[in-house]
Design an enzyme around this catalytic site. Structure first.
Site, PDB file in Angstrom:
ATOM      1  CE  LYS A  21      55.648  73.042  97.145  1.00 55.01           C
ATOM      2  NZ  LYS A  21      56.491  72.456  98.472  1.00 55.01           N
ATOM      3  CB  SER A  22      61.605  77.098  99.318  1.00 54.04           C
ATOM      4  OG  SER A  22      61.633  75.212  99.062  1.00 54.04           O
ATOM      5  NE  ARG A  26      63.800  77.875 103.584  1.00 53.56           N
ATOM      6  CZ  ARG A  26      63.104  76.596 103.198  1.00 53.56           C
ATOM      7  NH1 ARG A  26      61.989  76.429 102.440  1.00 53.56           N
ATOM      8  NH2 ARG A  26      64.138  75.530 103.685  1.00 53.56           N
ATOM      9  NE  ARG A 121      55.987  64.023 103.215  1.00 56.42           N
ATOM     10  CZ  ARG A 121      56.658  65.326 102.536  1.00 56.42           C
ATOM     11  NH1 ARG A 121      55.813  65.981 102.053  1.00 56.42           N
ATOM     12  NH2 ARG A 121      57.618  65.535 102.535  1.00 56.42           N
ATOM     13  CB  SER A 165      66.178  67.414 105.765  1.00 59.07           C
ATOM     14  OG  SER A 165      64.846  67.580 105.945  1.00 59.07           O
ATOM     15  CG  ASP A 313      62.200  68.800  95.892  1.00 59.99           C
ATOM     16  OD1 ASP A 313      61.605  68.448  96.421  1.00 59.99           O
ATOM     17  OD2 ASP A 313      61.337  70.497  96.259  1.00 59.99           O
ATOM     18  NE  ARG A 344      56.767  63.750  94.510  1.00 64.98           N
ATOM     19  CZ  ARG A 344      56.795  64.654  94.954  1.00 64.98           C
ATOM     20  NH1 ARG A 344      57.916  65.126  95.342  1.00 64.98           N
ATOM     21  NH2 ARG A 344      55.805  65.564  95.475  1.00 64.98           N
TER      22      ARG A 344
END
Ligand code: S3P
Length: 426
Positions: A21-22, A26, A121, A165, A313, A344
């Site tokens: 996904k990451s 990108r 968020r 982050s 994650d 979470r």
């Protein structure tokens, strides 16, 4: 949607999982502002990465293809066009935070919004550095989506991230592409470095020294042929499933093993997991390999400090695994977990308690006692993909049929999850 999960026989055979996904986000974003046609194979099938493609299209970039293969007809750094309406980031924090870096530098205004979860968020973490670069951004209550981004000529900055982050780092680096001069980002600890690797692949001058990344603005980015490795964070559900169910021996092919992501494997092997990684190679600057995992009895352990950031994650599924270990798993320094797709810490501990595990919350972590018996129960995803999948994995080792409410959330990152679970668990 409700899914019933019954205790499984061993997980065996070989599986291939969707693209990371990451990395997919990108490649799509950088492909859009590179010159020429970028072909991306094994693009993530998750809804989040499709939100990114939708935004890129809305900004005037032609995207062809379907399934897992796309061609992005990039128009160069200055080729984006103002979207006709607001940009929809869906559930995706990566889309809104990273794309905002590009939007902030455009000669036009943009509005970007998300779903209910994303609308809660925090965005100050990107508004602040982009503001320092000269961008004009307005947010609901000064910190939540939707974001109204005015677009401006940006200046380079030297920015020190207050929290580790990769999304914020990426946002600043993408904005830095448009600033004349050198932008630097210093992080408190190394976060995933897919952006640095991808930018270099596309031709940018990116240098890394310890925790500081330096980027020279206004590079010429040129289109690339790229293959996305399979997603290690999605693989984590199957790795844990195989570790939990006696007799399992599972191979997962072509997984991204970038050292800034693979702390999961070190943590598991440190607890006694039988994991091997044959066929390591480098592809588009990313390390890729197969993962062979066998059922193992695990000691338990503590996740804290830099390790927490490195496997943030994977914590939901590791918490589920914790109950099956000898000494349990303690998670510390994880306040960031409270501002993910759900809180979470609370959604994971709440579900563990439904399974009869005496897990405890702390402000920035949780304690999961070991030698627990995971009882079948009704689990709630609360609309969070990783919570849905983590408890489906736990249910494989339950004492009867469990249900997962809100099972459709899995499609945010891993639409094939339920089918893959069914086909690999005997
Ligand atoms: C991501 C970074 C992490 C991670 C998210 C993906 C990325 O978020 O939790 O799933 O692709 O850069 P933060 O940047 O908020 O730590």
């Amino acid at each position: 949607m409700r899914k019933v999960v019954t205790p499984a026989g061993p997980l065996t055979g070989a599986i291939a999982l969707p693209g990371d996904k990451s990395i997919s986000h990108r490649y799509a974003m950088i492909g859009a502002i590179a010159e020429g046609d970028t072909r991306i194979r094994n693009y993530s099938t998750g809804a989040d990465c499709h939100s990114t493609l939708g935004c890129v299209r809305a900004l005037g970039i032609a995207v062809e293809g379907g399934g897992t293969e796309f061609v992005i007809h990039g128009r160069g750094l200055d080729g984006l066009r103002q979207a006709a309406g607001a940009l929809d980031a869906g559930n995706s924090g990566s889309t809104i935070r990273m794309l905002s870096g590009i939007l902030a530098a455009q000669p036009f205004a943009s509005r970007i919004f998300g779903d209910e979860s994303l609308s809660r968020r925090p965005m100050q973490r990107i508004i602040e550095p982009l503001g320092e670069m000269g961008a004009g951004i307005r947010a609901r209550e000064g910190k939540y989506p939707p974001l109204e981004i005015a677009g401006a000529a940006l200046r380079p900055i030297d920015y020190t991230l207050p929290v580790a982050s990769a999304q914020v780092k990426t946002c600043v680096l993408l904005a830095g592409l448009y600033a004349n001069g050198r932008t630097t980002v210093t992080e408190p600890m190394r976060s995933r470095d897919h952006t640095e690797i991808a930018l270099r692949e596309f031709g940018a001058d990116v240098r890394v020294e310890r925790c500081t990344i330096a980027l020279v603005g206004r590079p010429r980015l040129t289109a690339r042929e790229l293959v996305v490795p399979s997603d290690l964070s999605s693989s984590a559900f199957f790795i844990v499933a195989a570790l939990l169910v006696p007799g399992s021996e599972l191979t997962i092919r072509g997984v991204g093993l970038n050292p800034t992501r693979s702390a999961l494997l070190d943590f598991l092997t440190g607890m006694g997991a039988d994991i091997r990684i044959p066929n390591l190679e480098s592809r588009n600057g990313e390390l890729v390999g197969d993962i062979v995992v066998r059922y193992s009895e695990l000691r338990g352990g503590t996740i804290e400090g830099a390790l927490t950031a490195a496997l943030i994650d994977e914590i939901p599924v590791l918490a589920v695994l914790g109950a099956a270990t000898e000494r349990g798993i303690v998670v510390k320094d994880a306040a960031e977990l409270r501002i993910k797709e759900t809180d979470r810490i609370s959604t994971v501990v709440g579900n563990l308690r439904r399974a009869g595990i005496a897990a405890e919350e702390s402000p920035d972590g949780m304690t999961i006692p070991g030698r627990g018996k995971f009882r079948a129960a009704e689990f709630a995803s609360h609309g969070d993909h990783r919570v849905a999948m983590a408890f489906a994995v736990g249910a494989l080792a339950g004492d009867g049929a469990s249900t997962i409410e809100g099972a459709e959330a899995a499609s945010v990152s891993f639409p094939e999850f339920w089918d893959t679970l069914e086909s690999s668990a005997g």
